[in-house]
Design a protein around this motif. Sequence first.
Motif, PDB file in Angstrom:
ATOM      1  N   GLY A 148      31.464  46.948  25.414  1.00 48.13           N
ATOM      2  CA  GLY A 148      31.174  47.956  24.680  1.00 48.13           C
ATOM      3  C   GLY A 148      29.691  48.536  24.847  1.00 48.13           C
ATOM      4  O   GLY A 148      29.087  47.780  25.675  1.00 48.13           O
ATOM      5  N   THR A 189      36.322  42.295  20.188  1.00 51.10           N
ATOM      6  CA  THR A 189      36.922  43.399  21.102  1.00 51.10           C
ATOM      7  C   THR A 189      38.058  42.926  22.159  1.00 51.10           C
ATOM      8  O   THR A 189      37.886  41.951  22.478  1.00 51.10           O
ATOM      9  CB  THR A 189      35.824  44.147  21.497  1.00 51.10           C
ATOM     10  OG1 THR A 189      35.136  43.361  22.436  1.00 51.10           O
ATOM     11  CG2 THR A 189      34.507  44.473  20.406  1.00 51.10           C
ATOM     12  N   TYR A 230      39.537  50.435  24.607  1.00 48.81           N
ATOM     13  CA  TYR A 230      38.465  49.668  24.130  1.00 48.81           C
ATOM     14  C   TYR A 230      38.909  49.537  22.486  1.00 48.81           C
ATOM     15  O   TYR A 230      39.017  50.795  21.855  1.00 48.81           O
ATOM     16  CB  TYR A 230      36.916  50.146  24.312  1.00 48.81           C
ATOM     17  CG  TYR A 230      35.858  49.278  23.695  1.00 48.81           C
ATOM     18  CD1 TYR A 230      35.911  47.765  23.929  1.00 48.81           C
ATOM     19  CD2 TYR A 230      35.252  49.827  22.894  1.00 48.81           C
ATOM     20  CE1 TYR A 230      35.007  47.301  23.545  1.00 48.81           C
ATOM     21  CE2 TYR A 230      34.050  49.229  22.314  1.00 48.81           C
ATOM     22  CZ  TYR A 230      34.010  47.626  22.541  1.00 48.81           C
ATOM     23  OH  TYR A 230      32.914  47.130  22.188  1.00 48.81           O
TER      24      TYR A 230
END
Length: 287
Positions: free
Chosen positions: A149, A202, A211
């Motif tokens: 991310g 994640t 994502y």
Amino acid sequence: MKPKAPTHTPPPDAADRRAVAPVICYPIDGLPVPDMALYQAARGSAEKTAEIMVPPRDAKVFQVPAGHFFRITSVEGPQVGDLNLWNLHDLDERFYSGKTRALHGTHLSVSDRIWSSHPFLRPIATITDDTLDWYGFDEFGGSVHDVIGTRCDPYTHNLLAGGQYHHCCHSNLTRALADYLDCPTGDAEPHIHDVLNVFMCTGFTRDTGQYFMKASPVRSGDYLEFFAEIDLLGALSTCPGGDCSSEHSSDTAACYPLLVEVFAPAKRMLKDWSQPPMNGYDRSHGV
């Protein structure tokens, strides 16, 4: 979001093409191996020299001398942090999230290293301890401490939801660095870069490749610890999403502080250690 339907008919050899085995892009067998035994021995002699508490929905800057350790700890409740790192003496050398990901994978843990940007490209920190190393990858493909991310930012927030939100990690880091440098936020903002999402859980969805985030497994007392390979300037933001179980730009999510501590080992423990040299490429680029 549904997967996009193909508009072309698969060729006769489609299955064979998909079945080709993958090749690791960057085999790391040739990389210098961190001396984890040395780091662990040095850590045993270390004494705390500094600490800073990062309030919820805010960020703080800290310094770590080369050869010291720093630890990020969840102290009151489950909280995700966004970490930036620079060379203390040259902000042009900073954490390179993309290359760190390419070398070590999507999520980091013990013995993985934080690599710096071109043209320096050297390890600037090494992860030495991680109380969440037991988590691994869950059934959804999620894991902790990601470098996939970026950081929540007010530009994407405005694009997707409208409004002017000022406590995204990007803004938190910008304010903290501007305060440290004693400069306008517009001068500090270009130095803010993609982060290590400390404690954040994640992955990518298997159907759409998007994502995703889910509630972090971090609990009070959990920590991630690093060895500083060079003199470091760090900035840590406590994400406004708290544990990121539902959203990451929020004034309603439960948020908690994060503690940063710096530890100095006995000098004798690192007498045979030296800082990593800058990358050896001659920068001629074929000219």
